[in-house]
Design a protein around this motif. Sequence first.
Motif, short mmCIF file in Angstrom:
data_model
loop_
_atom_site.label_atom_id
_atom_site.label_comp_id
_atom_site.label_asym_id
_atom_site.label_seq_id
_atom_site.Cartn_x
_atom_site.Cartn_y
_atom_site.Cartn_z
N ALA A 226 -14.55 77.20 53.26
CA ALA A 226 -15.29 77.86 54.44
C ALA A 226 -14.88 76.81 55.86
O ALA A 226 -14.98 77.20 56.81
CB ALA A 226 -16.90 77.64 54.11
N ALA A 227 -15.06 75.51 55.47
CA ALA A 227 -14.65 74.50 56.50
C ALA A 227 -13.18 74.60 57.00
O ALA A 227 -12.97 74.64 58.44
CB ALA A 227 -14.92 73.12 56.24
N ALA A 228 -12.36 75.04 56.27
CA ALA A 228 -10.75 75.15 56.73
C ALA A 228 -10.61 76.54 57.37
O ALA A 228 -9.75 76.52 58.24
CB ALA A 228 -10.13 75.06 55.45
N ARG A 229 -11.58 77.28 57.29
CA ARG A 229 -11.34 78.54 57.92
C ARG A 229 -11.39 78.65 59.65
O ARG A 229 -10.70 79.23 60.23
CB ARG A 229 -12.32 79.77 57.52
N ASN A 230 -12.12 77.39 59.86
CA ASN A 230 -12.44 77.35 61.19
C ASN A 230 -11.53 76.11 61.77
O ASN A 230 -11.34 76.02 62.99
CB ASN A 230 -13.91 76.70 61.35
N GLN A 231 -10.60 75.64 60.92
CA GLN A 231 -9.64 74.51 61.17
C GLN A 231 -8.16 74.94 61.23
O GLN A 231 -7.40 74.29 61.91
CB GLN A 231 -9.84 73.41 60.51
N CYS A 232 -7.80 75.96 60.46
CA CYS A 232 -6.31 76.24 60.01
C CYS A 232 -6.22 77.79 60.59
O CYS A 232 -6.90 78.62 60.31
CB CYS A 232 -6.16 76.08 58.66
N ALA A 233 -5.11 77.63 61.61
CA ALA A 233 -4.91 79.10 62.17
C ALA A 233 -3.44 79.78 61.73
O ALA A 233 -3.18 80.73 62.01
CB ALA A 233 -4.96 78.91 63.73
N SER A 234 -2.57 78.77 61.18
CA SER A 234 -1.39 79.49 61.02
C SER A 234 -1.22 80.65 59.72
O SER A 234 -2.16 80.42 58.95
CB SER A 234 -0.12 78.22 60.59
N GLU A 235 -0.31 81.29 59.87
CA GLU A 235 -0.04 82.32 58.63
C GLU A 235 -0.07 81.74 57.20
O GLU A 235 -0.84 82.13 56.46
CB GLU A 235 0.94 83.09 59.00
N PRO A 236 0.73 80.62 57.30
CA PRO A 236 0.93 80.20 55.73
C PRO A 236 -0.56 79.58 55.37
O PRO A 236 -0.88 79.67 54.31
CB PRO A 236 1.92 78.97 55.76
N ALA A 237 -1.17 78.96 56.37
CA ALA A 237 -2.67 78.27 55.90
C ALA A 237 -3.59 79.37 55.48
O ALA A 237 -4.37 79.44 54.62
CB ALA A 237 -3.24 77.59 56.84
N ARG A 238 -3.52 80.58 56.26
CA ARG A 238 -4.38 81.79 55.91
C ARG A 238 -4.13 82.02 54.52
O ARG A 238 -4.86 82.68 53.85
CB ARG A 238 -4.26 82.77 56.91
#
Length: 264
Positions: A226-238
Amino acid sequence: MIHPTAVIHPKAQLDPTVCVGPYAVIDQDVTIGPHCLIGPHVHLTGHTTIGAHNQFHAGCVIGDAPQDLKYQGEPTGLRLGDHNILREHVTVNRSNKLEEATVIGSHNFLMQHAHVAHNCQVGDFVILAGGALLAGHVRVADRAFLSGNCLVHQFVRVGMLAMMQGGSAISKDLQPFCVARGHNGMCGLNSVGLRRAAFTSEQRLELKRLYHLLFRSGKKLSAAVAAARNQCASEPARLVLEFVADSPRGICRDTSPPAEATEE
C-alpha cells in the motif's frame, strides 16, 4: 529429409521443410511447422501443435500424457511457438483437461532433462537449465532463468526476468526481476538480467528501492504494498506491485544477510 527408420503416422501434419532423424516417432495428431529439426529417438505425441524453426534433440518426449492420476485419457493439447531449442531428453506433458492446453512460447531454451508438466504456461525467451523441473499449472513469465536442478511447485508463478540459483526450490511465487536462493528465499534483484534487458538506471534504482520497501522495511507485506503504490510510478514497479498483490500462494521471502541491504 526424413530418415527411413523414423515412424510417422500418415495423418500427422509435417511441413515439407521438416527434418526427422533416425528412430523418431511422430503420432497421429501432431502438427509441425516449417524448418523444424526432429532429432534421433524423439517422440512427438498427443494433440501437439509445433510452430516454426524448433529443434528437438535426441530423446525428447513431447506431448505425452499428463502425470496426473485424475487424467482419464482425454485428447488434451500442447502448443509450442517458434524458435525453441529443446535439448536431450527434455519432457513436456500435454494438459490434463480439454479447456486448457500446456503452452510454451517462442525463443525458449530448455536444456537437458528439463521437465515441463501438464497445464504449464511458459512465456518467451525463458531458459530452463539442466534438470529444472516445473510441476503442473506453473506459470513462467518472459525472460525468466531457472538454473540447474531447480524445483518449482505446482501452481507457482515465476515473474518476468526472475532468476533461480542452481538447486533452489520454490513453493511460493517468485516476483519479477528477483533472484531465488535456497528454499522459498530471495537474495535481491537480478541486476545483470535487468542491464541486459536494457532497463534504465532510473528503473533499476526504483526497483531496488521497491525491493527494500517490500522485503527489508520490517513492514507487513500488505502495508508495504500500500505504501509503495504512492511512491513507485514506473511500469516495472507497477508490474511488481500487481504481481505481489495478486499472489494466492504468497511471495518468496528475502533471506539476504542484513549487511547486503546497503550494497550497491
